[in-house]
Scaffold this active site. Structure first.
Site, mmCIF file in Angstrom:
data_model
loop_
_atom_site.group_PDB
_atom_site.id
_atom_site.type_symbol
_atom_site.label_atom_id
_atom_site.label_comp_id
_atom_site.label_asym_id
_atom_site.label_seq_id
_atom_site.Cartn_x
_atom_site.Cartn_y
_atom_site.Cartn_z
ATOM 1 N N PHE A 62 -8.041 -5.476 -20.086
ATOM 2 C CA PHE A 62 -7.805 -5.681 -21.518
ATOM 3 C C PHE A 62 -8.739 -4.776 -22.320
ATOM 4 C CE2 PHE A 62 -8.242 -7.615 -25.672
ATOM 5 C CZ PHE A 62 -6.924 -7.926 -25.986
ATOM 6 N N ASN A 109 2.930 -3.678 -15.633
ATOM 7 C CA ASN A 109 2.213 -2.500 -16.128
ATOM 8 C C ASN A 109 2.046 -1.484 -15.017
ATOM 9 O OD1 ASN A 109 -0.868 -1.818 -15.488
ATOM 10 N ND2 ASN A 109 -0.582 -4.020 -15.137
ATOM 11 N N MET A 111 -0.168 1.223 -15.924
ATOM 12 C CA MET A 111 -1.066 2.004 -16.782
ATOM 13 C C MET A 111 -1.716 3.148 -15.994
ATOM 14 S SD MET A 111 -0.730 0.365 -19.616
ATOM 15 C CE MET A 111 -2.003 1.017 -20.669
ATOM 16 N N PHE A 113 -4.935 3.271 -14.640
ATOM 17 C CA PHE A 113 -6.354 3.488 -14.964
ATOM 18 C C PHE A 113 -6.560 4.515 -16.070
ATOM 19 C CE2 PHE A 113 -8.172 2.271 -10.478
ATOM 20 C CZ PHE A 113 -7.910 0.950 -10.744
ATOM 21 N N SER A 181 -5.549 -2.322 -7.679
ATOM 22 C CA SER A 181 -4.525 -1.997 -8.670
ATOM 23 C C SER A 181 -3.416 -1.222 -7.962
ATOM 24 C CB SER A 181 -5.109 -1.166 -9.805
ATOM 25 O OG SER A 181 -5.978 -1.975 -10.553
ATOM 26 N N ASN A 183 -1.330 0.886 -9.129
ATOM 27 C CA ASN A 183 -0.849 2.089 -9.814
ATOM 28 C C ASN A 183 -1.665 3.341 -9.542
ATOM 29 O OD1 ASN A 183 1.220 0.547 -11.210
ATOM 30 N ND2 ASN A 183 -0.470 -0.359 -12.345
ATOM 31 N N THR A 184 -2.644 3.241 -8.639
ATOM 32 C CA THR A 184 -3.405 4.426 -8.234
ATOM 33 C C THR A 184 -3.096 4.658 -6.759
ATOM 34 O OG1 THR A 184 -5.136 4.096 -9.862
ATOM 35 C CG2 THR A 184 -5.750 5.362 -7.912
ATOM 36 N N LYS A 216 -12.217 -7.027 -5.741
ATOM 37 C CA LYS A 216 -10.947 -7.574 -6.254
ATOM 38 C C LYS A 216 -9.802 -7.177 -5.330
ATOM 39 C CE LYS A 216 -8.235 -8.068 -10.485
ATOM 40 N NZ LYS A 216 -8.222 -7.878 -11.933
ATOM 41 N N ASN A 245 -5.225 -9.432 -8.030
ATOM 42 C CA ASN A 245 -4.700 -8.456 -8.978
ATOM 43 C C ASN A 245 -3.182 -8.673 -9.142
ATOM 44 O OD1 ASN A 245 -4.515 -6.033 -10.568
ATOM 45 N ND2 ASN A 245 -6.312 -5.282 -9.469
HETATM 46 C C1 LIG Z 1 -1.725 -4.486 -18.867
HETATM 47 C C2 LIG Z 1 -2.614 -4.867 -17.729
HETATM 48 C C3 LIG Z 1 -3.628 -4.008 -17.326
HETATM 49 C C4 LIG Z 1 -4.452 -4.354 -16.272
HETATM 50 N N1 LIG Z 1 -5.460 -3.502 -15.923
HETATM 51 C C5 LIG Z 1 -6.305 -3.855 -14.919
HETATM 52 C C6 LIG Z 1 -7.396 -3.026 -14.581
HETATM 53 O O1 LIG Z 1 -7.636 -1.979 -15.194
HETATM 54 N N2 LIG Z 1 -8.188 -3.409 -13.557
HETATM 55 C C7 LIG Z 1 -7.988 -4.581 -12.853
HETATM 56 O O2 LIG Z 1 -8.749 -4.887 -11.938
HETATM 57 N N3 LIG Z 1 -6.969 -5.397 -13.183
HETATM 58 C C8 LIG Z 1 -6.131 -5.077 -14.190
HETATM 59 N N4 LIG Z 1 -5.109 -5.915 -14.529
HETATM 60 C C9 LIG Z 1 -4.903 -7.172 -13.752
HETATM 61 C C10 LIG Z 1 -5.559 -8.370 -14.450
HETATM 62 O O3 LIG Z 1 -6.952 -8.182 -14.510
HETATM 63 C C11 LIG Z 1 -5.257 -9.681 -13.707
HETATM 64 O O4 LIG Z 1 -5.918 -9.673 -12.459
HETATM 65 C C12 LIG Z 1 -3.769 -9.893 -13.471
HETATM 66 O O5 LIG Z 1 -3.035 -9.526 -14.610
HETATM 67 C C13 LIG Z 1 -3.438 -11.355 -13.124
HETATM 68 O O6 LIG Z 1 -3.777 -12.237 -14.153
HETATM 69 P P1 LIG Z 1 -2.697 -12.791 -15.228
HETATM 70 O O7 LIG Z 1 -1.521 -13.278 -14.455
HETATM 71 O O8 LIG Z 1 -3.431 -13.854 -15.988
HETATM 72 O O9 LIG Z 1 -2.346 -11.630 -16.097
HETATM 73 C C14 LIG Z 1 -4.262 -5.588 -15.585
HETATM 74 C C15 LIG Z 1 -3.247 -6.450 -15.995
HETATM 75 C C16 LIG Z 1 -2.420 -6.104 -17.050
HETATM 76 C C17 LIG Z 1 -1.326 -7.069 -17.465
#
Ligand SMILES: Cc1cc2nc3c(=O)[nH]c(=O)nc-3n(C[C@H](O)[C@H](O)[C@H](O)COP(=O)(O)O)c2cc1C
Length: 355
Positions: A62, A109, A111, A113, A181, A183-184, A216, A245
């Protein structure tokens, strides 16, 4: 929910998701988003010698660039995880890369990184600390986690993670090594026990002074894979795990037409798998050797209660916060206290004994 906030969320939901996100970050960084009342003392907990006013944290992703930490603490998060930050700045994947699946209470997403890079990230943190010392940034603070990742191009995990740990160690209350993540390319391969051991060893050797280190993990590993990873984390000196994640899975229940966009799925459809993984790892963690943070589809105080009772020490939210805004925190805490009353437990410590 306050009428003003309801209207603001309604408006934000109608904007392009990334524009809405940028607006939200700006509002939090300017402190325009109000303050939460003090938490009930029954919600407090102490971990690694740090006081947490409540166990509900903001998950990574976030506030990727550590721009809004104080505003986020002020609205009542018990802790905030900034990042993922990468060694060098990078733009992330091409847009569009963020999709709301409203009917499913989910987000996809990819994104990739997008990050300002560690230099600017540390400048932002230094500024925050300077303002705090000078007494300008009045109000709340909460324990801070910093989530570390690698660049898409030119990554060298055995050098990059120790380097990043070294750069952020004096700012963080805990550090997360993000290996999950989706996406990498190649990142999730680093979760294998051998590679994880090598990364932890490299950190021990090259950046030995640091706050507690968490790893993580993804929800998409086979059930049997968590045991060797747990063991590698423990043997390598990690202090905890964040579970989980986002997922690459696409449950049949998804209704939104965007369900098959590439990327990580979060929110309600992730909830069951996140619970399953927590259960598997909690069984391995009977002695409480590692601190567990549960993340994935948490959207009620009952969910928080269950994750803590299953063996998590803390929880994190992201997607439900996007849909409900800061009044979510008030609701979650109220519902958590009610669930604790119903179970006749008076503290989070007692709650953990239910598992
Ligand atoms: C838009 C978005 C971007 C995220 N970016 C990262 C990130 O940069 N690094 C990371 O470890 N997790 C990232 N996450 C994963 C969240 O930290 C979380 O672990 C995951 O969304 C599960 O929780 P939730 O179901 O409450 O969203 C991202 C999630 C979302 C939705």
């Amino acid at each position: 929910m306050l009428k003003f906030e309801k209207t603001a969320i309604w408006a934000l939901q109608r904007l392009d998701p990334e524009r809405a996100h940028e607006l939200a970050i700006r509002s939090f960084s300017l402190g325009l988003t109000g303050s939460a009342p003090l938490d009930d003392s029954r919600l407090s907990t102490t971990l690694w010698g740090k006081d947490f006013a409540n166990p509900i944290g903001l998950a990574a992703g976030f506030d990727k660039n550590a721009r809004a930490l104080q505003g986020l603490a002020k609205i009542g998060f018990g802790f905030v995880e900034a990042g993922t930050v990468t060694p060098r700045p990078q733009p992330g994947n091409p847009k569009p890369r963020l999709f709301r699946l409203s009917e499913d209470r989910a987000i996809i997403n990819r994104m990739g990184f997008n990050s300002c890079g560690i230099d600017i990230f540390c400048q932002n943190l230094a500024q925050l600390y300077k303002a705090n010392r000078a007494g300008h940034a009045e109000g709340a603070s909460a324990p801070l986690g910093i989530n570390l990742g690698i660049n898409k191009v030119g990554a060298h995990p055995l050098k990059d993670y120790p380097y990043l740990v070294e750069r952020v160690h004096s700012y963080a209350d805990y550090i997360t090594i993000n290996l999950s993540s989706p996406n990498t390319p190649g990142l999730r391969d680093l979760q294998g026990p051998e590679t994880l051991s090598q990364i932890l060893e490299a950190i021990k050797k090259n950046a030995p002074y640091h706050p507690p280190l968490l790893v993580k993990l993804a929800p998409d590993l086979d059930d049997e894979s968590y045991r060797p990873i747990f063991q590698a984390a423990l043997n390598g000196g990690a202090n905890g795990l964040i579970l989980t994640n986002t997922t690459l899975a696409r449950p049949d229940s998804l209704r939104n037409a965007r369900a098959f966009e590439t990327g990580g799925l979060s929110g309600r459809p992730l909830s069951q798998r996140a619970r399953d993984v927590l259960k598997i790892v909690s069984e391995l963690n009977k002695g409480g050797q590692l601190t567990l943070i549960s993340s994935g589809g948490i959207e009620s105080g009952r969910d928080v209660f269950e994750r803590l009772a299953m063996g998590a020490h803390l929880v994190q939210i992201y997607t439900s916060f996007i849909y409900e805004g800061s009044s979510l925190l008030i609701r979650l805490k109220k519902e958590l206290l009610r669930a604790m009353d119903d179970a006749a437990v008076n503290s989070l410590k007692d709650l953990s004994h239910l598992s």
